[in-house]
Design a protein around this motif. Structure first.
Motif, PDB file in Angstrom:
ATOM      1  N   ALA A  42      30.694-140.921  96.759  1.00 19.94           N
ATOM      2  CA  ALA A  42      31.315-141.778  95.755  1.00 19.94           C
ATOM      3  C   ALA A  42      30.925-141.308  94.371  1.00 19.94           C
ATOM      4  N   LYS A  43      31.868-141.462  93.444  1.00 21.33           N
ATOM      5  CA  LYS A  43      31.615-141.046  92.063  1.00 21.33           C
ATOM      6  C   LYS A  43      32.436-141.945  91.144  1.00 21.33           C
ATOM      7  N   GLY A  44      31.779-142.594  90.200  1.00 23.81           N
ATOM      8  CA  GLY A  44      32.492-143.444  89.257  1.00 23.81           C
ATOM      9  C   GLY A  44      33.187-144.601  89.946  1.00 23.81           C
ATOM     10  N   SER A  45      34.495-144.743  89.712  1.00 25.87           N
ATOM     11  CA  SER A  45      35.244-145.862  90.281  1.00 25.87           C
ATOM     12  C   SER A  45      35.740-145.558  91.694  1.00 25.87           C
ATOM     13  N   ARG A  46      35.464-144.344  92.178  1.00 25.16           N
ATOM     14  CA  ARG A  46      36.128-143.930  93.413  1.00 25.16           C
ATOM     15  C   ARG A  46      35.163-143.522  94.513  1.00 25.16           C
ATOM     16  N   PHE A  47      35.670-143.587  95.740  1.00 22.12           N
ATOM     17  CA  PHE A  47      34.916-142.982  96.827  1.00 22.12           C
ATOM     18  C   PHE A  47      35.853-142.233  97.751  1.00 22.12           C
ATOM     19  N   ILE A  56      40.290-146.088  95.125  1.00 24.38           N
ATOM     20  CA  ILE A  56      39.718-146.801  93.980  1.00 24.38           C
ATOM     21  C   ILE A  56      38.895-147.950  94.573  1.00 24.38           C
ATOM     22  N   ASP A  57      37.628-147.998  94.246  1.00 23.89           N
ATOM     23  CA  ASP A  57      36.707-148.946  94.884  1.00 23.89           C
ATOM     24  C   ASP A  57      36.458-150.154  93.989  1.00 23.89           C
ATOM     25  N   LYS A 379      44.257-164.953 106.016  1.00 28.79           N
ATOM     26  CA  LYS A 379      45.008-163.914 106.739  1.00 28.79           C
ATOM     27  C   LYS A 379      45.952-163.167 105.787  1.00 28.79           C
ATOM     28  N   ILE A 380      46.367-163.829 104.717  1.00 25.67           N
ATOM     29  CA  ILE A 380      47.226-163.145 103.742  1.00 25.67           C
ATOM     30  C   ILE A 380      46.409-162.072 103.019  1.00 25.67           C
ATOM     31  N   TYR A 381      45.183-162.433 102.673  1.00 27.76           N
ATOM     32  CA  TYR A 381      44.286-161.454 102.057  1.00 27.76           C
ATOM     33  C   TYR A 381      44.088-160.267 103.010  1.00 27.76           C
ATOM     34  N   GLY A 382      43.904-160.579 104.295  1.00 23.18           N
ATOM     35  CA  GLY A 382      43.675-159.530 105.289  1.00 23.18           C
ATOM     36  C   GLY A 382      44.825-158.531 105.327  1.00 23.18           C
ATOM     37  N   ARG A 383      46.026-159.072 105.271  1.00 25.90           N
ATOM     38  CA  ARG A 383      47.204-158.205 105.307  1.00 25.90           C
ATOM     39  C   ARG A 383      47.276-157.348 104.033  1.00 25.90           C
ATOM     40  N   MET A 384      46.978-157.974 102.902  1.00 31.66           N
ATOM     41  CA  MET A 384      46.977-157.228 101.639  1.00 31.66           C
ATOM     42  C   MET A 384      45.914-156.125 101.684  1.00 31.66           C
ATOM     43  N   HIS A 385      44.752-156.477 102.229  1.00 32.23           N
ATOM     44  CA  HIS A 385      43.646-155.524 102.311  1.00 32.23           C
ATOM     45  C   HIS A 385      44.068-154.272 103.074  1.00 32.23           C
ATOM     46  N   ARG A 386      44.688-154.517 104.246  1.00 34.26           N
ATOM     47  CA  ARG A 386      45.128-153.400 105.095  1.00 34.26           C
ATOM     48  C   ARG A 386      46.132-152.507 104.339  1.00 34.26           C
ATOM     49  N   ASP A 387      47.105-153.152 103.711  1.00 38.12           N
ATOM     50  CA  ASP A 387      48.156-152.390 103.023  1.00 38.12           C
ATOM     51  C   ASP A 387      47.590-151.632 101.827  1.00 38.12           C
ATOM     52  N   LEU A 388      46.576-152.202 101.185  1.00 42.91           N
ATOM     53  CA  LEU A 388      45.984-151.526 100.024  1.00 42.91           C
ATOM     54  C   LEU A 388      45.105-150.353 100.456  1.00 42.91           C
ATOM     55  N   ILE A 389      44.452-150.483 101.597  1.00 45.32           N
ATOM     56  CA  ILE A 389      43.694-149.338 102.131  1.00 45.32           C
ATOM     57  C   ILE A 389      44.641-148.157 102.312  1.00 45.32           C
ATOM     58  N   ASP A 390      45.817-148.447 102.902  1.00 47.78           N
ATOM     59  CA  ASP A 390      46.804-147.381 103.095  1.00 47.78           C
ATOM     60  C   ASP A 390      47.205-146.757 101.761  1.00 47.78           C
ATOM     61  N   ARG A 391      47.192-147.566 100.702  1.00 43.77           N
ATOM     62  CA  ARG A 391      47.610-147.069  99.385  1.00 43.77           C
ATOM     63  C   ARG A 391      46.438-146.575  98.534  1.00 43.77           C
ATOM     64  N   GLY A 392      45.265-146.444  99.145  1.00 44.76           N
ATOM     65  CA  GLY A 392      44.133-145.862  98.411  1.00 44.76           C
ATOM     66  C   GLY A 392      43.418-146.824  97.464  1.00 44.76           C
ATOM     67  N   VAL A 393      43.472-148.113  97.803  1.00 44.29           N
ATOM     68  CA  VAL A 393      42.741-149.114  97.003  1.00 44.29           C
ATOM     69  C   VAL A 393      41.837-149.893  97.946  1.00 44.29           C
ATOM     70  N   TYR A 394      40.538-149.930  97.639  1.00 44.90           N
ATOM     71  CA  TYR A 394      39.575-150.582  98.529  1.00 44.90           C
ATOM     72  C   TYR A 394      39.053-151.869  97.910  1.00 44.90           C
ATOM     73  N   LEU A 395      39.338-152.992  98.586  1.00 45.44           N
ATOM     74  CA  LEU A 395      38.780-154.288  98.185  1.00 45.44           C
ATOM     75  C   LEU A 395      37.734-154.685  99.225  1.00 45.44           C
ATOM     76  N   ALA A 420      49.911-150.686  93.143  1.00 43.07           N
ATOM     77  CA  ALA A 420      49.773-150.722  94.608  1.00 43.07           C
ATOM     78  C   ALA A 420      49.928-152.155  95.130  1.00 43.07           C
ATOM     79  N   VAL A 421      49.378-153.109  94.387  1.00 45.18           N
ATOM     80  CA  VAL A 421      49.509-154.512  94.796  1.00 45.18           C
ATOM     81  C   VAL A 421      50.977-154.949  94.693  1.00 45.18           C
ATOM     82  N   ALA A 422      51.638-154.561  93.601  1.00 43.81           N
ATOM     83  CA  ALA A 422      53.046-154.930  93.419  1.00 43.81           C
ATOM     84  C   ALA A 422      53.903-154.346  94.544  1.00 43.81           C
ATOM     85  N   GLU A 423      53.655-153.088  94.869  1.00 46.37           N
ATOM     86  CA  GLU A 423      54.395-152.426  95.958  1.00 46.37           C
ATOM     87  C   GLU A 423      54.166-153.144  97.285  1.00 46.37           C
ATOM     88  N   THR A 424      52.914-153.517  97.517  1.00 46.14           N
ATOM     89  CA  THR A 424      52.550-154.213  98.751  1.00 46.14           C
ATOM     90  C   THR A 424      53.335-155.518  98.871  1.00 46.14           C
TER      91      THR A 424
END
Ligand SMILES: *Cc1c(COP(=O)(O)O)cnc(C)c1O
Length: 435
Positions: A42-47, A56-57, A379-395, A420-424
């Motif tokens: 990991a470095k800066g905002s990313r891993f 983006i972490d 469960k809505i958060y869970g679905r968003m989480h999964r879709d954001l992982i696919d898009r390179g955003v880690y919550l 990424a959130v808007a696309e999701t």
């Protein structure tokens, strides 16, 4: 040997040798779909994960990395300390330097003791409060997390019962008999409790911005009432600032709220990514800790020089002009972007935010107490989480957890995340079973 492969290979191996595959339960994906991602570096905002994919972490090790990952100044300080030896078990100058830097930022305290985790800091502070007041009873609030010491793993009792029951296996009932639990944001219940039990209370402990069951921002009157009632009844007010310390402002929550607690507990940021906790109070109260007083507390690795050096470099950097203003600006930009991404989607959602702490909550209005959090919406958060992982955003892998903005996050990181959130959300609008 054994240093490559995919996330799923490591996950398979991890589950064989580590209970649940993890060394801390929040890291497992029990509350979201899919399996944990393995951080390679990991470095800066990313891993980067074990498959070379970059994210983006927004979890940032659950808070310690306020400068972002692998900050060069923190690393250089830790490296320099390491070359001089990794543990002495005897006094060394970096403990004094970090204590001085800490107290410069916290003029409401006079002395501090360093330990090795937030859990240890809180456990020791409660012992000190009990030793100082000569009373046993402590009061905590539902939804506030104070580490995993036995007597703090407590659920609210049922109905009108004030005294808690253990929330974890392995905690004897007797260990929680002296822990009372009340809901947040309920001044009436608080007053009634003090009328009945105030003169037996050693300490009231609260996260000033509760950030372990979502972000449950309290009305100022509620926190003021905590201060007023503890003072009136001779009990200590303990602010657990393990998350908020050096996060919500240069000295944490206490000066921001204009409330001076009797004891403060710290962790996360203060170790700059190494295991450090701390508790602090006036000289009068700290004088009850051994070797000065009768309350025992010790640690082989306490004040570890490498960890002190990392903490010192972190504090120094957060003390530079404009540091917290920049974090606030980034937090506000992220919040505005996320709100815009949700608007017109038909998804019921809100954002709670305090500076660089944020919480995506799928309710019309961010609640102020644990009791008002609608668990069925996670469960809505869970679905968003999964879709954001696919898009390179880690919550954080749970809708009950907050997000952390670091100084290393750029405007571009924020814009890419919002996109990424808007696309999701857009991708969901074709699907009937939405929210
Ligand atoms: C993280 C946390 C703790 C526990 O700290 P550890 O270092 O995980 O033991 C205690 N209190 C609060 C408010 C925390 O957020």
């Amino acid at each position: 040997m054994g240093n490559s492969g995919s996330n799923s290979k490591w996950w398979e191996r991890a589950q064989k040798v580590l209970p649940g595959g993890v060394n801390s339960p929040v890291r497992s994906f029990n509350s979201v779909p899919g399996n944990p991602v393995f951080f390679q570096s990991a470095k800066g905002s990313r891993f980067t994960d074990e498959e070379g994919k970059c994210y983006i972490d927004w979890c940032q090790s659950w808070g310690p990395m306020i400068l972002g990952h692998a900050d060069p100044e923190v690393q250089a300080a830790a490296m320099e300390a390491m070359e001089e030896g990794t543990s002495f078990g005897a006094p060394s100058r970096r403990e004094v330097l970090l204590a001085e830097a800490f107290l410069n930022r916290m003029p409401h305290f006079e002395q501090v003791r360093f330990v090795s985790s937030g859990t240890e800091a809180v456990m020791s502070a409660i012992r000190l409060a009990r030793g100082f007041t000569g009373r046993d009873l402590i009061l905590k609030f539902t939804g506030c997390y104070h580490g995993h010491a036995d007597h703090l793993l407590v659920d609210a009792g049922s109905g009108l019962a004030t005294f808690g029951t253990p929330s974890s296996g392995g905690v004897p009932k007797g260990f929680t008999d002296s822990t009372a639990v009340l809901p947040l944001d309920d001044i009436e219940a608080l007053e009634a409790f003090f009328t009945e039990h105030g003169n037996k209370l050693a300490a009231l402990i609260i996260e000033p911005f509760p950030a372990n069951a979502g972000l449950l921002i309290q009305r100022p009157e509620f926190l003021q009432k905590c201060r007023e009632l503890t003072t009136k009844h001779g009990a200590l007010l303990v602010f657990d600032e393990v998350i908020t310390g050096f996060r919500v402002g240069p000295a944490g929550a206490a000066p921001l709220l204009g409330i001076t607690p009797d004891l403060g507990t710290y962790g996360k940021i203060i170790g700059g990514g190494f295991p450090v906790g701390a508790y602090a109070a006036t000289r009068e109260i700290m004088g009850h800790i051994s070797p000065l007083g009768a309350v025992y507390q010790a640690g082989t690795l306490s004040g570890n020089p490498v960890a002190m050096a990392a903490g010192l470099a972190t504090l120094e950097k957060t003390g530079r002009p404009g540091f917290y203003e920049d974090l606030e600006r980034k937090g506000a930009k992220l919040e505005a972007g996320l709100r815009a991404a949700t608007a017109d989607t038909g998804i019921t959602a809100d954002i709670a935010r305090q500076g660089s702490l944020f919480w995506n909550v799928f309710q019309a209005e961010a609640p102020r107490s644990f009791e008002k959090v609608d668990g069925s919406r996670m469960k809505i958060y869970g679905r968003m989480h999964r879709d954001l992982i696919d898009r390179g955003v880690y919550l954080a892998p749970s809708g009950w957890e907050v997000g952390f903005v670091s100084a290393a996050h750029t405007d571009h990181d924020i814009e890419a995340t919002v996109a990424a959130v808007a696309e999701t959300f857009k991708s969901w609008s074709s699907d009937a079973c939405q929210t």
